[in-house]
Design an enzyme around this catalytic site. Sequence first.
Site, PDB file in Angstrom:
ATOM      1  N   GLY A 118      38.480 -38.573 -12.489  1.00 38.92           N
ATOM      2  CA  GLY A 118      37.678 -39.631 -13.084  1.00 38.92           C
ATOM      3  C   GLY A 118      38.568 -40.788 -13.489  1.00 38.92           C
ATOM      4  O   GLY A 118      39.658 -40.974 -12.942  1.00 38.92           O
ATOM      5  N   LYS A 146      31.386 -29.230 -14.526  1.00 33.56           N
ATOM      6  CA  LYS A 146      30.449 -30.275 -14.979  1.00 33.56           C
ATOM      7  C   LYS A 146      30.519 -31.453 -14.020  1.00 33.56           C
ATOM      8  O   LYS A 146      31.542 -32.132 -13.937  1.00 33.56           O
ATOM      9  CB  LYS A 146      30.792 -30.777 -16.381  1.00 33.56           C
ATOM     10  CG  LYS A 146      29.668 -31.679 -16.918  1.00 33.56           C
ATOM     11  CD  LYS A 146      30.078 -32.526 -18.106  1.00 33.56           C
ATOM     12  CE  LYS A 146      30.603 -33.877 -17.722  1.00 33.56           C
ATOM     13  NZ  LYS A 146      29.686 -34.735 -16.982  1.00 33.56           N
ATOM     14  N   GLY A 202      40.665 -39.655 -18.619  1.00 30.37           N
ATOM     15  CA  GLY A 202      41.773 -38.716 -18.391  1.00 30.37           C
ATOM     16  C   GLY A 202      42.704 -38.645 -19.592  1.00 30.37           C
ATOM     17  O   GLY A 202      43.161 -37.567 -19.990  1.00 30.37           O
ATOM     18  N   GLU A 236      26.950 -37.017 -14.848  1.00 30.61           N
ATOM     19  CA  GLU A 236      25.527 -37.081 -15.209  1.00 30.61           C
ATOM     20  C   GLU A 236      24.736 -37.944 -14.222  1.00 30.61           C
ATOM     21  O   GLU A 236      23.520 -37.838 -14.127  1.00 30.61           O
ATOM     22  CB  GLU A 236      25.363 -37.623 -16.637  1.00 30.61           C
ATOM     23  CG  GLU A 236      25.959 -39.010 -16.893  1.00 30.61           C
ATOM     24  CD  GLU A 236      27.470 -38.998 -17.200  1.00 30.61           C
ATOM     25  OE1 GLU A 236      28.132 -37.963 -16.953  1.00 30.61           O
ATOM     26  OE2 GLU A 236      27.981 -40.033 -17.666  1.00 30.61           O
ATOM     27  N   GLU A 269      41.104 -51.785 -11.713  1.00 28.32           N
ATOM     28  CA  GLU A 269      40.210 -51.207 -10.708  1.00 28.32           C
ATOM     29  C   GLU A 269      38.888 -51.962 -10.729  1.00 28.32           C
ATOM     30  O   GLU A 269      38.092 -51.777 -11.658  1.00 28.32           O
ATOM     31  CB  GLU A 269      39.923 -49.749 -11.090  1.00 28.32           C
ATOM     32  CG  GLU A 269      40.675 -48.718 -10.341  1.00 28.32           C
ATOM     33  CD  GLU A 269      40.079 -47.331 -10.500  1.00 28.32           C
ATOM     34  OE1 GLU A 269      39.684 -46.953 -11.612  1.00 28.32           O
ATOM     35  OE2 GLU A 269      40.040 -46.607  -9.493  1.00 28.32           O
ATOM     36  N   CYS A 322      38.710 -44.162  -5.409  1.00 33.77           N
ATOM     37  CA  CYS A 322      40.032 -44.189  -6.058  1.00 33.77           C
ATOM     38  C   CYS A 322      41.084 -44.708  -5.090  1.00 33.77           C
ATOM     39  O   CYS A 322      42.028 -45.373  -5.484  1.00 33.77           O
ATOM     40  CB  CYS A 322      40.396 -42.792  -6.542  1.00 33.77           C
ATOM     41  SG  CYS A 322      40.363 -41.556  -5.249  1.00 33.77           S
ATOM     42  N   GLU A 344      43.255 -36.381 -11.702  1.00 41.24           N
ATOM     43  CA  GLU A 344      43.182 -37.296 -10.551  1.00 41.24           C
ATOM     44  C   GLU A 344      42.467 -38.539 -11.040  1.00 41.24           C
ATOM     45  O   GLU A 344      41.256 -38.516 -11.281  1.00 41.24           O
ATOM     46  CB  GLU A 344      42.379 -36.657  -9.412  1.00 41.24           C
ATOM     47  CG  GLU A 344      43.004 -35.429  -8.801  1.00 41.24           C
ATOM     48  CD  GLU A 344      44.304 -35.731  -8.101  1.00 41.24           C
ATOM     49  OE1 GLU A 344      44.452 -36.840  -7.568  1.00 41.24           O
ATOM     50  OE2 GLU A 344      45.180 -34.865  -8.105  1.00 41.24           O
TER      51      GLU A 344
END
Length: 508
Positions: free
Chosen positions: A245, A192, A250, A195, A401, A301, A267
Amino acid sequence: MLDLTVITDADIAVPEEPVILRHFIDGIRVDSADGAVSERVSPSHGVVVSRAAIGGEVETEAAINAARAAFDDGRWSRISGKERAAVLLKVADLIEEQTERFAILETLESGKPISQSRGEVGGAADLWRYAASLARTVHGDSHNTLGEDMVAMVLKEPIGVVSIITPWNFPFWILSQKLPFALAAGCTCVVKPSEMTPGTTALLAELLVEAGLPTGVCNIVLGYGLPVGTLMSSHANVDMISFTGSTAVGKKISETAARTLKKVALELGGKNPQVIFPDADLEDAADAVAFGVHFNVGQCCNSSSRILVHEDIAEEFTARVVELSRKVAYGNPLNPKTQVGAIVTPEHQAKIDGYVQEAVAEGADVRLGGAPLDVKGVGPQFYQPTVVTRLTSSMRIVQEEVFGPVLSVLTFKTLDEAIALANDSVYGLSAGVWSNDVHTCLAFARRAEAGTVWTNTWMDGYPEVALGGMKQSGQGREIGRYGFEEFLEVKSVVMRVGRTRAPWVNGP
Ligand code: NAD
Protein backbone atom coordinates in the site's frame (compact mmCIF):
# COMPACT_ATOMS: atom_id res chain seq x y z
CA MET A 1 -10.99 19.26 -29.93
CA LEU A 2 -8.70 16.78 -28.15
CA ASP A 3 -7.76 13.94 -30.50
CA LEU A 4 -7.85 10.83 -28.26
CA THR A 5 -8.95 7.20 -28.69
CA VAL A 6 -12.05 6.68 -26.53
CA ILE A 7 -14.20 3.52 -26.43
CA THR A 8 -17.77 4.03 -25.25
CA ASP A 9 -19.58 0.73 -25.88
CA ALA A 10 -19.15 -2.77 -24.42
CA ASP A 11 -20.32 -6.33 -25.02
CA ILE A 12 -20.57 -7.28 -21.34
CA ALA A 13 -23.57 -6.00 -19.37
CA VAL A 14 -23.27 -4.62 -15.83
CA PRO A 15 -25.01 -7.16 -13.52
CA GLU A 16 -28.37 -5.97 -12.17
CA GLU A 17 -27.72 -7.08 -8.59
CA PRO A 18 -24.61 -6.34 -6.49
CA VAL A 19 -22.49 -9.29 -5.39
CA ILE A 20 -22.82 -10.02 -1.64
CA LEU A 21 -19.46 -10.47 0.12
CA ARG A 22 -18.85 -11.96 3.57
CA HIS A 23 -15.93 -12.54 5.91
CA PHE A 24 -14.35 -16.00 6.00
CA ILE A 25 -13.47 -16.91 9.58
CA ASP A 26 -12.49 -20.37 10.82
CA GLY A 27 -13.85 -21.96 7.67
CA ILE A 28 -17.24 -20.23 7.72
CA ARG A 29 -18.53 -17.31 5.63
CA VAL A 30 -20.13 -14.85 8.02
CA ASP A 31 -21.67 -11.39 8.16
CA SER A 32 -20.48 -8.86 10.74
CA ALA A 33 -21.88 -9.30 14.25
CA ASP A 34 -23.29 -5.75 14.09
CA GLY A 35 -24.55 -6.19 10.51
CA ALA A 36 -22.30 -3.41 9.13
CA VAL A 37 -21.91 -3.34 5.34
CA SER A 38 -20.42 -1.04 2.71
CA GLU A 39 -21.38 -0.68 -0.92
CA ARG A 40 -18.90 -0.30 -3.76
CA VAL A 41 -19.98 1.99 -6.57
CA SER A 42 -18.25 1.07 -9.81
CA PRO A 43 -15.78 3.85 -10.77
CA SER A 44 -16.64 3.39 -14.42
CA HIS A 45 -20.36 2.68 -14.38
CA GLY A 46 -21.59 4.57 -11.31
CA VAL A 47 -23.77 1.76 -9.92
CA VAL A 48 -23.43 -0.40 -6.80
CA VAL A 49 -21.61 -3.58 -7.83
CA SER A 50 -20.82 -5.20 -4.47
CA ARG A 51 -22.11 -5.07 -0.91
CA ALA A 52 -19.51 -6.22 1.61
CA ALA A 53 -19.59 -6.97 5.30
CA ILE A 54 -17.51 -4.45 7.26
CA GLY A 55 -15.58 -6.04 10.07
CA GLY A 56 -14.82 -4.70 13.51
CA GLU A 57 -12.74 -5.88 16.44
CA VAL A 58 -15.00 -8.91 17.00
CA GLU A 59 -14.38 -10.33 13.52
CA THR A 60 -10.68 -9.45 13.47
CA GLU A 61 -10.07 -11.00 16.89
CA ALA A 62 -11.93 -14.17 15.86
CA ALA A 63 -9.95 -14.43 12.61
CA ILE A 64 -6.58 -13.95 14.33
CA ASN A 65 -7.44 -16.50 17.00
CA ALA A 66 -8.57 -19.02 14.38
CA ALA A 67 -5.28 -18.56 12.49
CA ARG A 68 -3.31 -18.91 15.72
CA ALA A 69 -5.07 -22.14 16.69
CA ALA A 70 -4.63 -23.54 13.19
CA PHE A 71 -0.92 -22.75 13.27
CA ASP A 72 -0.28 -24.05 16.78
CA ASP A 73 -1.97 -27.44 16.34
CA GLY A 74 0.07 -28.15 13.22
CA ARG A 75 -2.84 -28.95 10.90
CA TRP A 76 -1.00 -27.02 8.17
CA SER A 77 2.37 -25.99 9.59
CA ARG A 78 3.46 -29.57 10.32
CA ILE A 79 2.16 -31.46 7.28
CA SER A 80 4.52 -32.24 4.41
CA GLY A 81 5.43 -29.78 1.67
CA LYS A 82 3.94 -32.27 -0.78
CA GLU A 83 0.54 -32.08 0.91
CA ARG A 84 0.62 -28.28 1.02
CA ALA A 85 1.64 -28.13 -2.63
CA ALA A 86 -1.31 -30.35 -3.63
CA VAL A 87 -3.79 -27.88 -2.11
CA LEU A 88 -2.13 -24.84 -3.72
CA LEU A 89 -2.13 -26.54 -7.12
CA LYS A 90 -5.82 -27.28 -6.76
CA VAL A 91 -6.50 -23.61 -5.92
CA ALA A 92 -4.60 -22.62 -9.08
CA ASP A 93 -6.82 -24.91 -11.19
CA LEU A 94 -9.96 -23.47 -9.61
CA ILE A 95 -8.78 -19.88 -10.23
CA GLU A 96 -8.38 -20.74 -13.89
CA GLU A 97 -11.86 -22.26 -14.02
CA GLN A 98 -13.37 -19.15 -12.41
CA THR A 99 -11.31 -16.50 -14.21
CA GLU A 100 -14.20 -14.82 -16.01
CA ARG A 101 -16.38 -14.50 -12.91
CA PHE A 102 -13.50 -13.07 -10.88
CA ALA A 103 -12.36 -10.78 -13.70
CA ILE A 104 -15.78 -9.17 -14.16
CA LEU A 105 -16.03 -8.34 -10.45
CA GLU A 106 -12.44 -7.05 -10.40
CA THR A 107 -13.22 -4.75 -13.32
CA LEU A 108 -16.48 -3.49 -11.84
CA GLU A 109 -14.94 -2.69 -8.46
CA SER A 110 -11.63 -1.24 -9.67
CA GLY A 111 -12.49 0.30 -13.05
CA LYS A 112 -9.66 -1.54 -14.82
CA PRO A 113 -10.23 -2.97 -18.33
CA ILE A 114 -11.66 -6.47 -18.56
CA SER A 115 -8.75 -7.70 -20.72
CA GLN A 116 -6.36 -6.66 -17.96
CA SER A 117 -8.49 -8.25 -15.21
CA ARG A 118 -8.58 -11.50 -17.17
CA GLY A 119 -4.80 -11.35 -17.45
CA GLU A 120 -4.31 -10.60 -13.76
CA VAL A 121 -6.71 -13.25 -12.45
CA GLY A 122 -5.60 -15.92 -14.95
CA GLY A 123 -1.95 -14.97 -14.38
CA ALA A 124 -2.40 -15.24 -10.62
CA ALA A 125 -2.94 -18.99 -11.05
CA ASP A 126 0.70 -19.18 -12.11
CA LEU A 127 1.78 -17.48 -8.88
CA TRP A 128 -0.10 -20.16 -6.91
CA ARG A 129 1.57 -22.89 -9.00
CA TYR A 130 5.02 -21.43 -8.53
CA ALA A 131 4.44 -21.10 -4.78
CA ALA A 132 3.32 -24.75 -4.73
CA SER A 133 6.65 -25.75 -6.27
CA LEU A 134 8.50 -23.90 -3.50
CA ALA A 135 6.54 -25.70 -0.77
CA ARG A 136 8.61 -28.81 -1.53
CA THR A 137 11.99 -27.09 -1.54
CA VAL A 138 12.29 -25.71 1.99
CA HIS A 139 15.68 -26.65 3.39
CA GLY A 140 18.32 -25.18 5.62
CA ASP A 141 21.89 -26.34 5.99
CA SER A 142 24.07 -28.53 8.18
CA HIS A 143 27.50 -28.23 9.74
CA ASN A 144 29.72 -31.27 10.27
CA THR A 145 33.06 -29.56 10.81
CA LEU A 146 32.39 -28.51 14.41
CA GLY A 147 34.43 -31.33 15.94
CA GLU A 148 34.06 -35.08 15.98
CA ASP A 149 31.24 -35.16 18.51
CA MET A 150 29.20 -32.16 17.39
CA VAL A 151 26.86 -31.57 14.51
CA ALA A 152 24.50 -28.66 13.84
CA MET A 153 21.51 -28.09 11.59
CA VAL A 154 20.01 -24.80 10.53
CA LEU A 155 16.32 -25.39 9.90
CA LYS A 156 13.77 -23.20 8.14
CA GLU A 157 10.35 -23.12 9.76
CA PRO A 158 7.15 -21.20 9.00
CA ILE A 159 7.19 -17.88 10.82
CA GLY A 160 3.66 -18.33 12.23
CA VAL A 161 0.50 -16.26 11.82
CA VAL A 162 0.81 -13.69 9.01
CA SER A 163 -1.42 -10.64 8.54
CA ILE A 164 -1.79 -9.82 4.85
CA ILE A 165 -3.09 -6.34 3.97
CA THR A 166 -3.58 -5.41 0.31
CA PRO A 167 -4.40 -2.27 -1.76
CA TRP A 168 -7.10 -1.58 -4.34
CA ASN A 169 -5.04 -1.25 -7.49
CA PHE A 170 -4.23 -4.93 -8.19
CA PRO A 171 -6.45 -6.73 -5.67
CA PHE A 172 -6.22 -10.35 -6.77
CA TRP A 173 -2.72 -10.17 -8.22
CA ILE A 174 -1.14 -8.70 -5.09
CA LEU A 175 -3.06 -11.12 -2.87
CA SER A 176 -1.54 -13.90 -4.97
CA GLN A 177 1.95 -12.45 -4.58
CA LYS A 178 1.59 -13.01 -0.84
CA LEU A 179 -0.95 -15.63 0.26
CA PRO A 180 0.23 -18.74 -1.63
CA PHE A 181 3.84 -18.04 -0.64
CA ALA A 182 2.91 -17.71 3.04
CA LEU A 183 0.81 -20.88 2.80
CA ALA A 184 3.58 -22.75 0.97
CA ALA A 185 5.90 -21.92 3.87
CA GLY A 186 3.38 -23.44 6.31
CA CYS A 187 2.10 -20.18 7.79
CA THR A 188 -1.52 -19.46 8.61
CA CYS A 189 -3.04 -16.15 7.57
CA VAL A 190 -5.49 -13.36 8.19
CA VAL A 191 -6.18 -11.36 5.04
CA LYS A 192 -7.70 -7.90 4.66
CA PRO A 193 -8.33 -6.55 1.15
CA SER A 194 -8.91 -2.87 0.46
CA GLU A 195 -12.40 -1.71 1.44
CA MET A 196 -12.76 -0.46 -2.15
CA THR A 197 -12.06 -3.76 -3.90
CA PRO A 198 -12.88 -6.65 -1.55
CA GLY A 199 -14.63 -8.76 -4.21
CA THR A 200 -12.12 -11.25 -5.57
CA THR A 201 -10.46 -11.77 -2.18
CA ALA A 202 -13.82 -12.65 -0.65
CA LEU A 203 -14.67 -14.96 -3.57
CA LEU A 204 -11.38 -16.80 -3.09
CA ALA A 205 -12.76 -18.29 0.16
CA GLU A 206 -14.99 -20.60 -1.90
CA LEU A 207 -12.00 -21.91 -3.82
CA LEU A 208 -9.92 -22.47 -0.68
CA VAL A 209 -12.70 -24.63 0.78
CA GLU A 210 -13.12 -26.59 -2.45
CA ALA A 211 -9.36 -27.15 -2.70
CA GLY A 212 -9.32 -28.67 0.80
CA LEU A 213 -7.38 -26.03 2.71
CA PRO A 214 -7.89 -26.97 6.38
CA THR A 215 -10.26 -24.81 8.41
CA GLY A 216 -8.73 -21.71 10.01
CA VAL A 217 -5.57 -21.71 7.89
CA CYS A 218 -6.70 -18.71 5.85
CA ASN A 219 -9.17 -16.20 7.27
CA ILE A 220 -10.48 -13.14 5.46
CA VAL A 221 -11.81 -10.06 7.21
CA LEU A 222 -13.38 -7.32 5.08
CA GLY A 223 -13.26 -3.73 6.26
CA TYR A 224 -11.22 -0.59 6.83
CA GLY A 225 -7.72 0.09 8.05
CA LEU A 226 -9.26 1.14 11.33
CA PRO A 227 -9.97 -1.04 13.26
CA VAL A 228 -9.31 -4.18 11.16
CA GLY A 229 -5.88 -3.32 9.70
CA THR A 230 -4.55 -1.77 12.91
CA LEU A 231 -5.60 -4.76 15.01
CA MET A 232 -3.99 -7.08 12.45
CA SER A 233 -0.77 -5.05 12.91
CA SER A 234 -0.80 -4.83 16.69
CA HIS A 235 -2.22 -8.16 17.90
CA ALA A 236 0.07 -10.26 20.08
CA ASN A 237 -1.00 -13.47 18.28
CA VAL A 238 0.31 -12.23 14.92
CA ASP A 239 3.95 -12.93 14.06
CA MET A 240 4.39 -11.06 10.77
CA ILE A 241 2.69 -8.44 8.61
CA SER A 242 2.93 -8.48 4.85
CA PHE A 243 1.61 -5.16 3.59
CA THR A 244 1.25 -3.56 0.18
CA GLY A 245 0.00 0.00 0.00
CA SER A 246 1.04 3.60 0.47
CA THR A 247 4.28 4.64 2.13
CA ALA A 248 2.28 6.70 4.67
CA VAL A 249 0.27 3.68 5.88
CA GLY A 250 3.38 1.45 5.68
CA LYS A 251 5.10 3.74 8.19
CA LYS A 252 2.10 3.59 10.54
CA ILE A 253 2.07 -0.21 10.34
CA SER A 254 5.79 -0.34 11.11
CA GLU A 255 5.27 1.82 14.19
CA THR A 256 2.35 -0.29 15.41
CA ALA A 257 4.17 -3.55 14.76
CA ALA A 258 7.30 -2.35 16.57
CA ARG A 259 5.47 -2.55 19.91
CA THR A 260 5.49 -6.35 19.69
CA LEU A 261 8.56 -6.57 17.39
CA LYS A 262 6.67 -8.33 14.64
CA LYS A 263 8.42 -8.93 11.37
CA VAL A 264 7.19 -6.43 8.77
CA ALA A 265 7.43 -6.77 4.97
CA LEU A 266 6.37 -3.65 3.07
CA GLU A 267 5.70 -3.05 -0.63
CA LEU A 268 5.09 0.69 -0.94
CA GLY A 269 4.99 3.55 -3.40
CA GLY A 270 7.29 4.51 -6.26
CA LYS A 271 8.24 7.40 -8.55
CA ASN A 272 9.96 5.32 -11.16
CA PRO A 273 12.16 6.84 -13.87
CA GLN A 274 12.86 5.54 -17.36
CA VAL A 275 16.04 7.02 -18.82
CA ILE A 276 16.32 7.33 -22.60
CA PHE A 277 19.68 7.68 -24.34
CA PRO A 278 19.95 8.81 -27.99
CA ASP A 279 21.31 5.44 -29.20
CA ALA A 280 18.22 3.54 -27.97
CA ASP A 281 15.54 2.05 -30.19
CA LEU A 282 13.34 5.13 -29.79
CA GLU A 283 10.19 3.52 -31.20
CA ASP A 284 10.40 0.73 -28.66
CA ALA A 285 11.26 3.13 -25.86
CA ALA A 286 8.34 5.45 -26.67
CA ASP A 287 5.94 2.49 -26.63
CA ALA A 288 7.30 1.34 -23.25
CA VAL A 289 6.96 4.87 -21.87
CA ALA A 290 3.32 5.02 -23.02
CA PHE A 291 2.71 1.58 -21.48
CA GLY A 292 4.55 2.54 -18.30
CA VAL A 293 2.46 5.61 -17.61
CA HIS A 294 -0.99 4.66 -18.93
CA PHE A 295 -1.20 1.04 -17.72
CA ASN A 296 -3.86 0.82 -14.97
CA VAL A 297 -4.42 4.59 -15.57
CA GLY A 298 -1.08 5.17 -13.88
CA GLN A 299 -2.52 3.78 -10.62
CA CYS A 300 0.41 1.45 -10.35
CA CYS A 301 3.35 1.30 -7.92
CA ASN A 302 5.61 0.60 -10.91
CA SER A 303 4.18 3.39 -13.04
CA SER A 304 7.03 5.10 -14.89
CA SER A 305 5.58 8.47 -14.12
CA ARG A 306 8.76 10.39 -14.89
CA ILE A 307 11.11 10.01 -17.83
CA LEU A 308 14.59 11.44 -18.24
CA VAL A 309 15.41 12.03 -21.90
CA HIS A 310 18.78 13.03 -23.34
CA GLU A 311 18.44 16.66 -24.40
CA ASP A 312 19.52 15.93 -28.01
CA ILE A 313 16.38 13.83 -28.59
CA ALA A 314 14.01 15.29 -25.98
CA GLU A 315 11.78 17.19 -28.40
CA GLU A 316 11.47 14.39 -30.94
CA PHE A 317 10.97 11.73 -28.29
CA THR A 318 8.30 13.69 -26.39
CA ALA A 319 6.40 14.20 -29.65
CA ARG A 320 6.48 10.44 -30.27
CA VAL A 321 5.14 9.71 -26.79
CA VAL A 322 2.36 12.28 -27.23
CA GLU A 323 1.31 10.71 -30.55
CA LEU A 324 1.33 7.18 -29.09
CA SER A 325 -0.60 8.33 -26.01
CA ARG A 326 -3.39 9.63 -28.27
CA LYS A 327 -3.78 6.10 -29.66
CA VAL A 328 -4.11 4.34 -26.28
CA ALA A 329 -7.70 3.12 -26.01
CA TYR A 330 -9.27 4.77 -22.96
CA GLY A 331 -12.88 4.13 -22.03
CA ASN A 332 -15.46 1.52 -21.10
CA PRO A 333 -13.65 -1.16 -19.06
CA LEU A 334 -16.19 -3.79 -20.10
CA ASN A 335 -15.05 -3.62 -23.72
CA PRO A 336 -12.21 -6.10 -24.38
CA LYS A 337 -10.54 -3.57 -26.71
CA THR A 338 -10.21 -0.97 -23.94
CA GLN A 339 -6.64 -0.59 -22.64
CA VAL A 340 -7.18 2.03 -19.91
CA GLY A 341 -10.18 2.38 -17.60
CA ALA A 342 -11.53 4.61 -14.85
CA ILE A 343 -10.01 6.40 -11.86
CA VAL A 344 -10.70 4.64 -8.57
CA THR A 345 -12.62 7.45 -6.80
CA PRO A 346 -13.74 11.03 -7.57
CA GLU A 347 -11.40 12.23 -4.77
CA HIS A 348 -8.45 10.56 -6.42
CA GLN A 349 -9.38 12.06 -9.79
CA ALA A 350 -9.35 15.52 -8.15
CA LYS A 351 -5.95 14.77 -6.57
CA ILE A 352 -4.45 13.84 -9.95
CA ASP A 353 -5.80 17.02 -11.52
CA GLY A 354 -4.47 19.04 -8.57
CA TYR A 355 -0.90 17.92 -9.33
CA VAL A 356 -1.25 18.93 -12.98
CA GLN A 357 -2.81 22.33 -12.23
CA GLU A 358 -0.17 23.08 -9.61
CA ALA A 359 2.60 22.28 -12.12
CA VAL A 360 0.95 24.54 -14.71
CA ALA A 361 0.79 27.36 -12.16
CA GLU A 362 4.53 26.86 -11.63
CA GLY A 363 5.27 27.21 -15.33
CA ALA A 364 4.97 23.66 -16.69
CA ASP A 365 3.80 22.99 -20.24
CA VAL A 366 0.98 20.46 -20.76
CA ARG A 367 1.70 18.78 -24.10
CA LEU A 368 -1.31 16.46 -23.98
CA GLY A 369 -4.41 16.10 -21.80
CA GLY A 370 -4.33 17.70 -18.39
CA ALA A 371 -8.02 17.37 -17.47
CA PRO A 372 -10.70 14.86 -16.41
CA LEU A 373 -12.33 12.82 -19.16
CA ASP A 374 -16.05 12.11 -19.42
CA VAL A 375 -16.62 8.91 -21.40
CA LYS A 376 -19.94 9.19 -23.17
CA GLY A 377 -22.44 6.56 -22.01
CA VAL A 378 -20.17 5.36 -19.22
CA GLY A 379 -19.19 8.06 -16.74
CA PRO A 380 -17.08 11.09 -15.82
CA GLN A 381 -14.51 9.35 -13.60
CA PHE A 382 -11.70 9.13 -16.14
CA TYR A 383 -8.58 11.23 -16.75
CA GLN A 384 -7.06 12.23 -20.07
CA PRO A 385 -3.66 10.80 -21.01
CA THR A 386 -1.35 13.61 -19.97
CA VAL A 387 2.21 14.60 -20.84
CA VAL A 388 3.87 17.48 -18.98
CA THR A 389 7.18 19.18 -19.83
CA ARG A 390 9.21 22.22 -18.66
CA LEU A 391 9.66 20.79 -15.16
CA THR A 392 12.37 20.74 -12.53
CA SER A 393 13.14 17.75 -10.36
CA SER A 394 12.04 19.47 -7.14
CA MET A 395 8.41 20.05 -8.26
CA ARG A 396 5.74 17.99 -6.49
CA ILE A 397 4.52 16.45 -9.75
CA VAL A 398 8.03 15.02 -10.26
CA GLN A 399 8.64 13.98 -6.65
CA GLU A 400 5.31 12.55 -5.49
CA GLU A 401 3.18 9.61 -6.60
CA VAL A 402 0.54 11.25 -8.82
CA PHE A 403 -0.99 7.79 -9.37
CA GLY A 404 -2.66 8.85 -12.59
CA PRO A 405 -1.92 8.80 -16.35
CA VAL A 406 0.40 11.78 -16.03
CA LEU A 407 3.93 11.70 -17.46
CA SER A 408 6.59 14.15 -16.25
CA VAL A 409 9.38 14.73 -18.78
CA LEU A 410 12.85 15.95 -17.71
CA THR A 411 16.09 16.15 -19.67
CA PHE A 412 19.77 15.35 -19.02
CA LYS A 413 23.14 15.69 -20.75
CA THR A 414 25.40 12.98 -19.27
CA LEU A 415 25.12 9.51 -17.75
CA ASP A 416 26.14 10.89 -14.35
CA GLU A 417 23.44 13.52 -14.54
CA ALA A 418 20.84 10.91 -15.55
CA ILE A 419 21.78 8.70 -12.60
CA ALA A 420 21.68 11.63 -10.18
CA LEU A 421 18.23 12.67 -11.44
CA ALA A 422 16.94 9.08 -11.36
CA ASN A 423 18.08 8.74 -7.74
CA ASP A 424 16.70 12.14 -6.73
CA SER A 425 13.69 10.63 -4.99
CA VAL A 426 12.68 9.31 -1.58
CA TYR A 427 11.42 6.24 -3.45
CA GLY A 428 13.44 3.37 -4.89
CA LEU A 429 11.03 0.83 -6.35
CA SER A 430 12.03 0.47 -10.00
CA ALA A 431 13.93 2.21 -12.79
CA GLY A 432 14.57 1.66 -16.49
CA VAL A 433 17.29 2.45 -18.99
CA TRP A 434 17.11 2.55 -22.79
CA SER A 435 20.36 2.31 -24.77
CA ASN A 436 21.99 0.00 -27.27
CA ASP A 437 25.27 0.29 -25.38
CA VAL A 438 25.56 -2.50 -22.81
CA HIS A 439 28.06 -0.44 -20.80
CA THR A 440 25.56 2.40 -20.41
CA CYS A 441 22.86 -0.06 -19.34
CA LEU A 442 25.09 -1.83 -16.84
CA ALA A 443 26.51 1.37 -15.38
CA PHE A 444 22.97 2.66 -14.86
CA ALA A 445 21.68 -0.65 -13.47
CA ARG A 446 24.49 -0.84 -10.91
CA ARG A 447 24.09 2.73 -9.66
CA ALA A 448 20.31 3.06 -9.74
CA GLU A 449 18.76 3.05 -6.28
CA ALA A 450 15.89 0.75 -7.16
CA GLY A 451 14.72 -2.75 -6.25
CA THR A 452 14.20 -3.61 -9.94
CA VAL A 453 16.01 -2.21 -12.98
CA TRP A 454 14.66 -2.92 -16.45
CA THR A 455 16.99 -2.43 -19.40
CA ASN A 456 15.38 -1.95 -22.82
CA THR A 457 12.04 -3.12 -21.48
CA TRP A 458 9.53 -2.12 -18.81
CA MET A 459 7.51 -3.89 -16.13
CA ASP A 460 8.16 -7.48 -17.13
CA GLY A 461 7.64 -9.61 -14.05
CA TYR A 462 7.91 -13.31 -13.28
CA PRO A 463 6.97 -15.39 -10.22
CA GLU A 464 10.63 -16.43 -10.04
CA VAL A 465 12.02 -12.88 -9.87
CA ALA A 466 11.96 -10.98 -6.56
CA LEU A 467 10.03 -7.73 -6.32
CA GLY A 468 10.48 -4.95 -3.79
CA GLY A 469 11.77 -1.52 -3.08
CA MET A 470 14.74 0.35 -1.69
CA LYS A 471 14.53 3.55 0.38
CA GLN A 472 10.90 4.50 1.17
CA SER A 473 9.50 2.05 -1.38
CA GLY A 474 9.61 -0.80 1.05
CA GLN A 475 11.28 -3.39 3.14
CA GLY A 476 11.85 -7.04 2.32
CA ARG A 477 11.04 -8.76 -0.96
CA GLU A 478 8.04 -10.46 -2.46
CA ILE A 479 7.69 -13.47 -4.83
CA GLY A 480 10.58 -15.57 -6.08
CA ARG A 481 12.73 -17.48 -3.62
CA TYR A 482 13.60 -14.28 -1.74
CA GLY A 483 9.92 -13.47 -1.24
CA PHE A 484 9.22 -17.01 -0.07
CA GLU A 485 12.08 -16.87 2.46
CA GLU A 486 10.43 -13.86 4.14
CA PHE A 487 7.79 -16.26 5.53
CA LEU A 488 10.41 -18.62 6.99
CA GLU A 489 12.13 -18.39 10.34
CA VAL A 490 15.63 -19.79 10.94
CA LYS A 491 16.26 -22.21 13.80
CA SER A 492 19.67 -23.60 14.69
CA VAL A 493 19.83 -27.06 16.27
CA VAL A 494 23.19 -27.97 17.80
CA MET A 495 23.61 -31.65 18.73
CA ARG A 496 26.18 -33.50 20.70
CA VAL A 497 26.89 -37.00 19.49
CA GLY A 498 28.61 -39.72 21.46
CA ARG A 499 30.78 -39.01 24.53
CA THR A 500 29.77 -37.15 27.68
CA ARG A 501 29.86 -33.37 27.43
CA ALA A 502 33.00 -31.76 28.91
CA PRO A 503 31.97 -30.59 32.42
CA TRP A 504 31.89 -26.85 33.07
CA VAL A 505 31.49 -26.64 36.90
CA ASN A 506 34.05 -29.28 37.78
CA GLY A 507 36.44 -28.26 35.05
CA PRO A 508 37.75 -30.29 32.13
P1 NAD B 1 -3.35 2.46 1.29
O1 NAD B 1 -2.05 2.48 2.03
O2 NAD B 1 -4.27 3.59 1.46
O3 NAD B 1 -4.20 1.15 1.73
C1 NAD B 1 -3.66 -0.15 1.60
C2 NAD B 1 -4.37 -1.08 2.58
O4 NAD B 1 -4.06 -0.68 3.92
C3 NAD B 1 -5.88 -1.08 2.47
O5 NAD B 1 -6.35 -2.39 2.65
C4 NAD B 1 -6.30 -0.20 3.65
O6 NAD B 1 -7.59 -0.47 4.14
C5 NAD B 1 -5.26 -0.57 4.68
N1 NAD B 1 -5.03 0.41 5.73
C6 NAD B 1 -5.28 1.75 5.71
N2 NAD B 1 -4.88 2.30 6.88
C7 NAD B 1 -4.37 1.31 7.64
C8 NAD B 1 -3.78 1.26 8.95
N3 NAD B 1 -3.64 2.35 9.70
N4 NAD B 1 -3.34 0.07 9.41
C9 NAD B 1 -3.46 -1.05 8.65
N5 NAD B 1 -4.00 -1.07 7.42
C10 NAD B 1 -4.46 0.10 6.91
O7 NAD B 1 -2.97 2.20 -0.22
P2 NAD B 1 -3.93 2.14 -1.48
O8 NAD B 1 -4.41 3.52 -1.76
O9 NAD B 1 -4.94 1.04 -1.30
O10 NAD B 1 -2.92 1.65 -2.64
C11 NAD B 1 -2.13 2.51 -3.36
C12 NAD B 1 -0.71 2.53 -2.81
O11 NAD B 1 -0.17 1.22 -2.81
C13 NAD B 1 0.24 3.35 -3.67
O12 NAD B 1 1.08 4.11 -2.85
C14 NAD B 1 1.02 2.28 -4.44
O13 NAD B 1 2.27 2.70 -4.89
C15 NAD B 1 1.12 1.21 -3.41
N6 NAD B 1 1.38 -0.09 -4.05
C16 NAD B 1 2.63 -0.64 -3.95
C17 NAD B 1 2.93 -1.84 -4.60
C18 NAD B 1 4.30 -2.48 -4.52
O14 NAD B 1 4.43 -3.64 -4.90
N7 NAD B 1 5.33 -1.78 -4.05
C19 NAD B 1 1.93 -2.46 -5.36
C20 NAD B 1 0.67 -1.86 -5.45
C21 NAD B 1 0.41 -0.68 -4.78
